[in-house]
Design an enzyme around this catalytic site. Sequence first.
Site, PDB file in Angstrom:
ATOM      1  N   ASP A  60       6.333   4.603  -0.853  1.00 57.97           N
ATOM      2  CA  ASP A  60       7.767   4.816  -1.267  1.00 57.97           C
ATOM      3  C   ASP A  60       8.380   3.409  -1.985  1.00 57.97           C
ATOM      4  O   ASP A  60       7.788   2.997  -2.738  1.00 57.97           O
ATOM      5  CB  ASP A  60       8.060   5.118   0.207  1.00 57.97           C
ATOM      6  CG  ASP A  60       8.290   3.884   0.470  1.00 57.97           C
ATOM      7  OD1 ASP A  60       7.633   3.677   1.794  1.00 57.97           O
ATOM      8  OD2 ASP A  60       8.410   3.104   0.276  1.00 57.97           O
ATOM      9  N   HIS A  72      -1.154   1.328  -4.738  1.00 56.96           N
ATOM     10  CA  HIS A  72      -1.879   2.953  -4.370  1.00 56.96           C
ATOM     11  C   HIS A  72      -1.230   4.120  -4.975  1.00 56.96           C
ATOM     12  O   HIS A  72      -0.906   4.505  -5.078  1.00 56.96           O
ATOM     13  CB  HIS A  72      -2.325   3.671  -2.792  1.00 56.96           C
ATOM     14  CG  HIS A  72      -2.634   2.352  -2.317  1.00 56.96           C
ATOM     15  ND1 HIS A  72      -3.114   2.023  -0.891  1.00 56.96           N
ATOM     16  CD2 HIS A  72      -4.628   1.265  -2.480  1.00 56.96           C
ATOM     17  CE1 HIS A  72      -4.352   1.364  -0.428  1.00 56.96           C
ATOM     18  NE2 HIS A  72      -4.813   1.493  -1.110  1.00 56.96           N
ATOM     19  N   ALA A  96       8.825  -4.344  12.386  1.00 57.20           N
ATOM     20  CA  ALA A  96       9.247  -4.878  11.422  1.00 57.20           C
ATOM     21  C   ALA A  96      10.213  -5.012  11.245  1.00 57.20           C
ATOM     22  O   ALA A  96      11.480  -6.320  10.717  1.00 57.20           O
ATOM     23  CB  ALA A  96       8.511  -4.820  10.595  1.00 57.20           C
ATOM     24  N   GLN A 105       0.790  -1.036  -0.292  1.00 59.02           N
ATOM     25  CA  GLN A 105      -0.180  -0.037  -0.320  1.00 59.02           C
ATOM     26  C   GLN A 105       0.769   1.405   0.209  1.00 59.02           C
ATOM     27  O   GLN A 105       0.041   2.744  -0.332  1.00 59.02           O
ATOM     28  CB  GLN A 105      -0.723   0.376   1.264  1.00 59.02           C
ATOM     29  CG  GLN A 105      -2.353  -1.154   1.569  1.00 59.02           C
ATOM     30  CD  GLN A 105      -2.692  -1.125   2.456  1.00 59.02           C
ATOM     31  OE1 GLN A 105      -3.603  -0.751   3.081  1.00 59.02           O
ATOM     32  NE2 GLN A 105      -1.694  -1.775   3.824  1.00 59.02           N
ATOM     33  N   ASN A 106       2.339   0.592   0.226  1.00 62.91           N
ATOM     34  CA  ASN A 106       2.510   2.483  -0.522  1.00 62.91           C
ATOM     35  C   ASN A 106       3.656   2.657  -1.318  1.00 62.91           C
ATOM     36  O   ASN A 106       3.268   2.179  -1.760  1.00 62.91           O
ATOM     37  CB  ASN A 106       4.804   1.126   1.086  1.00 62.91           C
ATOM     38  CG  ASN A 106       4.002   1.426   2.758  1.00 62.91           C
ATOM     39  OD1 ASN A 106       3.575   1.698   3.051  1.00 62.91           O
ATOM     40  ND2 ASN A 106       4.549   0.359   3.125  1.00 62.91           N
ATOM     41  N   THR A 126       0.626  -3.073   8.137  1.00 66.16           N
ATOM     42  CA  THR A 126      -0.389  -1.870   7.988  1.00 66.16           C
ATOM     43  C   THR A 126      -1.816  -2.054   9.086  1.00 66.16           C
ATOM     44  O   THR A 126      -2.026  -3.183   9.661  1.00 66.16           O
ATOM     45  CB  THR A 126      -0.746  -3.319   6.942  1.00 66.16           C
ATOM     46  OG1 THR A 126      -1.811  -2.187   6.273  1.00 66.16           O
ATOM     47  CG2 THR A 126      -1.600  -4.657   7.005  1.00 66.16           C
TER      48      THR A 126
HETATM   49  C1  BV8 Z   1     -11.302   2.524  -3.599  1.00 64.24           C
HETATM   50  C2  BV8 Z   1      -2.109   6.703  -1.250  1.00 64.24           C
HETATM   51  C3  BV8 Z   1     -12.928   2.024  -5.651  1.00 64.24           C
HETATM   52  C4  BV8 Z   1      -2.400   8.053  -1.621  1.00 64.24           C
HETATM   53  C5  BV8 Z   1      -3.538   5.775   0.378  1.00 64.24           C
HETATM   54  C6  BV8 Z   1     -15.289  -1.451   0.706  1.00 64.24           C
HETATM   55  C7  BV8 Z   1     -14.514  -1.233  -0.568  1.00 64.24           C
HETATM   56  C8  BV8 Z   1     -14.196  -0.729  -1.034  1.00 64.24           C
HETATM   57  C9  BV8 Z   1     -13.729   0.467  -1.144  1.00 64.24           C
HETATM   58  C10 BV8 Z   1     -13.858   1.766   0.076  1.00 64.24           C
HETATM   59  C11 BV8 Z   1     -14.268   0.274   1.202  1.00 64.24           C
HETATM   60  N1  BV8 Z   1     -14.468   0.931   1.705  1.00 64.24           N
HETATM   61  C12 BV8 Z   1     -14.506   2.183   2.025  1.00 64.24           C
HETATM   62  C13 BV8 Z   1     -13.806   2.504   1.424  1.00 64.24           C
HETATM   63  C14 BV8 Z   1     -13.367   3.877   0.100  1.00 64.24           C
HETATM   64  C15 BV8 Z   1     -11.896   3.874   0.512  1.00 64.24           C
HETATM   65  C16 BV8 Z   1     -11.808   3.304   2.631  1.00 64.24           C
HETATM   66  O1  BV8 Z   1     -11.240   1.959   2.023  1.00 64.24           O
HETATM   67  N2  BV8 Z   1     -11.774   4.316   3.175  1.00 64.24           N
HETATM   68  C17 BV8 Z   1     -11.345   3.461   4.707  1.00 64.24           C
HETATM   69  C18 BV8 Z   1     -10.159   5.345   5.338  1.00 64.24           C
HETATM   70  C19 BV8 Z   1     -12.237   3.307   4.742  1.00 64.24           C
HETATM   71  N3  BV8 Z   1     -10.873   3.134   0.067  1.00 64.24           N
HETATM   72  C20 BV8 Z   1     -10.955   3.897  -1.344  1.00 64.24           C
HETATM   73  O2  BV8 Z   1     -11.139   4.944  -1.142  1.00 64.24           O
HETATM   74  C21 BV8 Z   1     -10.244   3.022  -2.416  1.00 64.24           C
HETATM   75  N4  BV8 Z   1     -10.385   3.151  -3.413  1.00 64.24           N
HETATM   76  O3  BV8 Z   1     -12.056   1.917  -3.358  1.00 64.24           O
HETATM   77  O4  BV8 Z   1     -12.170   2.531  -5.297  1.00 64.24           O
HETATM   78  C22 BV8 Z   1     -13.937   2.861  -5.214  1.00 64.24           C
HETATM   79  C23 BV8 Z   1     -14.588   3.999  -5.900  1.00 64.24           C
HETATM   80  C24 BV8 Z   1     -15.087   5.444  -5.341  1.00 64.24           C
HETATM   81  C25 BV8 Z   1     -15.996   5.334  -4.941  1.00 64.24           C
HETATM   82  C26 BV8 Z   1     -15.832   3.931  -4.006  1.00 64.24           C
HETATM   83  C27 BV8 Z   1     -14.937   2.290  -4.445  1.00 64.24           C
HETATM   84  C28 BV8 Z   1      -8.694   3.811  -2.954  1.00 64.24           C
HETATM   85  C29 BV8 Z   1      -7.174   3.900  -1.516  1.00 64.24           C
HETATM   86  C30 BV8 Z   1      -5.958   3.853  -1.642  1.00 64.24           C
HETATM   87  C31 BV8 Z   1      -6.236   5.680  -1.005  1.00 64.24           C
HETATM   88  N5  BV8 Z   1      -4.213   5.584  -1.257  1.00 64.24           N
HETATM   89  N6  BV8 Z   1      -2.851   5.754  -0.070  1.00 64.24           N
HETATM   90  C32 BV8 Z   1      -1.261   8.821  -0.530  1.00 64.24           C
HETATM   91  O5  BV8 Z   1       0.074   8.103   0.022  1.00 64.24           O
HETATM   92  O6  BV8 Z   1      -1.220  10.108  -0.646  1.00 64.24           O
HETATM   93  S1  BV8 Z   1      -4.438   4.826   1.309  1.00 64.24           S
HETATM   94  C33 BV8 Z   1      -3.150   4.560   2.741  1.00 64.24           C
HETATM   95  O7  BV8 Z   1      -3.693   4.918   3.794  1.00 64.24           O
HETATM   96  C34 BV8 Z   1      -2.025   3.650   2.464  1.00 64.24           C
HETATM   97  O8  BV8 Z   1      -1.535   3.808   1.147  1.00 64.24           O
HETATM   98  C35 BV8 Z   1      -2.860   3.039   3.278  1.00 64.24           C
HETATM   99  O9  BV8 Z   1      -3.430   1.736   2.592  1.00 64.24           O
HETATM  100  C36 BV8 Z   1      -3.602   3.406   4.615  1.00 64.24           C
HETATM  101  C37 BV8 Z   1      -2.912   4.063   5.771  1.00 64.24           C
HETATM  102  O10 BV8 Z   1      -3.533   2.203   5.776  1.00 64.24           O
HETATM  103  P1  BV8 Z   1      -1.391   1.301   6.906  1.00 64.24           P
HETATM  104  O11 BV8 Z   1      -0.893   1.373   5.612  1.00 64.24           O
HETATM  105  O12 BV8 Z   1      -2.270   0.515   7.220  1.00 64.24           O
HETATM  106  O13 BV8 Z   1      -1.257   2.642   7.641  1.00 64.24           O
HETATM  107  P2  BV8 Z   1      -1.419   3.308   8.868  1.00 64.24           P
HETATM  108  O14 BV8 Z   1      -0.618   3.968   8.931  1.00 64.24           O
HETATM  109  O15 BV8 Z   1      -3.335   3.359   8.964  1.00 64.24           O
HETATM  110  O16 BV8 Z   1      -0.734   1.752   9.879  1.00 64.24           O
HETATM  111  C38 BV8 Z   1       0.773   1.984  10.616  1.00 64.24           C
HETATM  112  C39 BV8 Z   1       0.225   0.503  11.299  1.00 64.24           C
HETATM  113  O17 BV8 Z   1       1.566   0.103  11.009  1.00 64.24           O
HETATM  114  C40 BV8 Z   1      -0.639   0.773  12.663  1.00 64.24           C
HETATM  115  O18 BV8 Z   1      -0.801  -1.039  12.394  1.00 64.24           O
HETATM  116  C41 BV8 Z   1       0.669   0.151  13.088  1.00 64.24           C
HETATM  117  O19 BV8 Z   1       0.702  -0.725  14.722  1.00 64.24           O
HETATM  118  C42 BV8 Z   1       1.804  -0.255  12.479  1.00 64.24           C
HETATM  119  N7  BV8 Z   1       3.417  -0.009  12.470  1.00 64.24           N
HETATM  120  C43 BV8 Z   1       4.259   1.351  13.120  1.00 64.24           C
HETATM  121  N8  BV8 Z   1       5.473   1.061  13.251  1.00 64.24           N
HETATM  122  C44 BV8 Z   1       5.647  -0.002  12.401  1.00 64.24           C
HETATM  123  C45 BV8 Z   1       4.431  -1.287  12.838  1.00 64.24           C
HETATM  124  N9  BV8 Z   1       4.667  -2.454  12.607  1.00 64.24           N
HETATM  125  C46 BV8 Z   1       5.598  -2.662  12.555  1.00 64.24           C
HETATM  126  N10 BV8 Z   1       6.645  -2.269  12.574  1.00 64.24           N
HETATM  127  C47 BV8 Z   1       7.225  -0.861  12.746  1.00 64.24           C
HETATM  128  N11 BV8 Z   1       7.714  -0.187  12.860  1.00 64.24           N
END
Ligand code: BV8
Length: 239
Positions: free
Chosen positions: A99, A114, A227, A96-97, A184
């Site tokens: 980078d 993404h 990680a 999903q990254n 994630t």
């Molecule tokens: C779409 C790029 C069809 C941009 C990103 C159901 C089905 C389909 C769609 C949806 C649905 N429900 C809702 C939706 C809409 C939406 C969605 O999911 N919303 C969420 C908020 C509910 N999805 C979309 O819009 C997607 N498109 O579905 O298209 C469609 C089209 C039109 C209308 C409807 C549907 C597109 C989603 C992509 C968005 N773009 N990134 C950018 O980067 O600027 S998303 C972005 O946020 C990331 O790519 C990633 O996916 C997300 C963040 O998640 P994580 O990577 O998990 O990061 P996070 O900070 O949340 O968590 C970090 C984790 O790491 C934590 O658990 C933490 O504990 C852990 N951690 C921290 N440090 C460490 C560690 N683990 C290990 N070691 C460490 N050191």
Amino acid sequence: MPESAAALLERARRPVSLSGAGLSAESGIPTFRDQLGGGLWSQYDPAQLATPQGFSRDPKLVTEWYRWRRKLVADAEPNAGHHALAACAEMVHVTQNVDDLLERAGARNILHLHGVLGRDRCIGGCGFTEAIDMAEPPPLRACPRCGKWLRPGVVWFGETLPTDAWTAAVSACSACEALLVVGTSATVYPAADLIRVAKQAGAKILVVNTATSEASHLADVELIGPAGELLPKILSWAL
Ligand code: BV8
């Protein structure tokens, strides 16, 4: 526990990794949970900035946000987690990254669900796209072909995922014997659904995260920790 995860991953055929922002956290890249951290930007909600509406509302602000993130990535280095994943030559890396740290660690078979920070494309759909210099990312500028704005080549909320990457990711997760879910929160769809796809296909689900997540209830093995520390242990057979 890491030894059973290591054994499971070593013997799994067609292994797949699914990574999120936590994989790059130890490289100094703030996660989305941390509101993409740092100073000025902590007052903004990434979920608002990473949208077509956010860009059309304030294209300069959103472009400056991406310039900040691009420079962060350019200044960052892959961490031990990226290198451990890269050592698994057979593994398909679904990320999903946005980078390029997996690429810079030498990983192959990478599927960016993404998009990537390393490219701009025309907002007007004329098809213009170009690689950008992450160390000196350009400010907001007009498309040389049609005059509309250029935007980062990433997938925003509300936008569909790139068909090729998504189709390949579903196919890999439908055929894998082990899915390694790294860093994630598993809250963004449809990416998070890949865990269910793999599970339903009979794969073992291994989760590496510093906390429980939406992936925890699907995990066969869950390792809580960073990680950069855990991946070299459970992938030591590949290193
Ligand atoms: C779409 C790029 C069809 C941009 C990103 C159901 C089905 C389909 C769609 C949806 C649905 N429900 C809702 C939706 C809409 C939406 C969605 O999911 N919303 C969420 C908020 C509910 N999805 C979309 O819009 C997607 N498109 O579905 O298209 C469609 C089209 C039109 C209308 C409807 C549907 C597109 C989603 C992509 C968005 N773009 N990134 C950018 O980067 O600027 S998303 C972005 O946020 C990331 O790519 C990633 O996916 C997300 C963040 O998640 P994580 O990577 O998990 O990061 P996070 O900070 O949340 O968590 C970090 C984790 O790491 C934590 O658990 C933490 O504990 C852990 N951690 C921290 N440090 C460490 C560690 N683990 C290990 N070691 C460490 N050191």
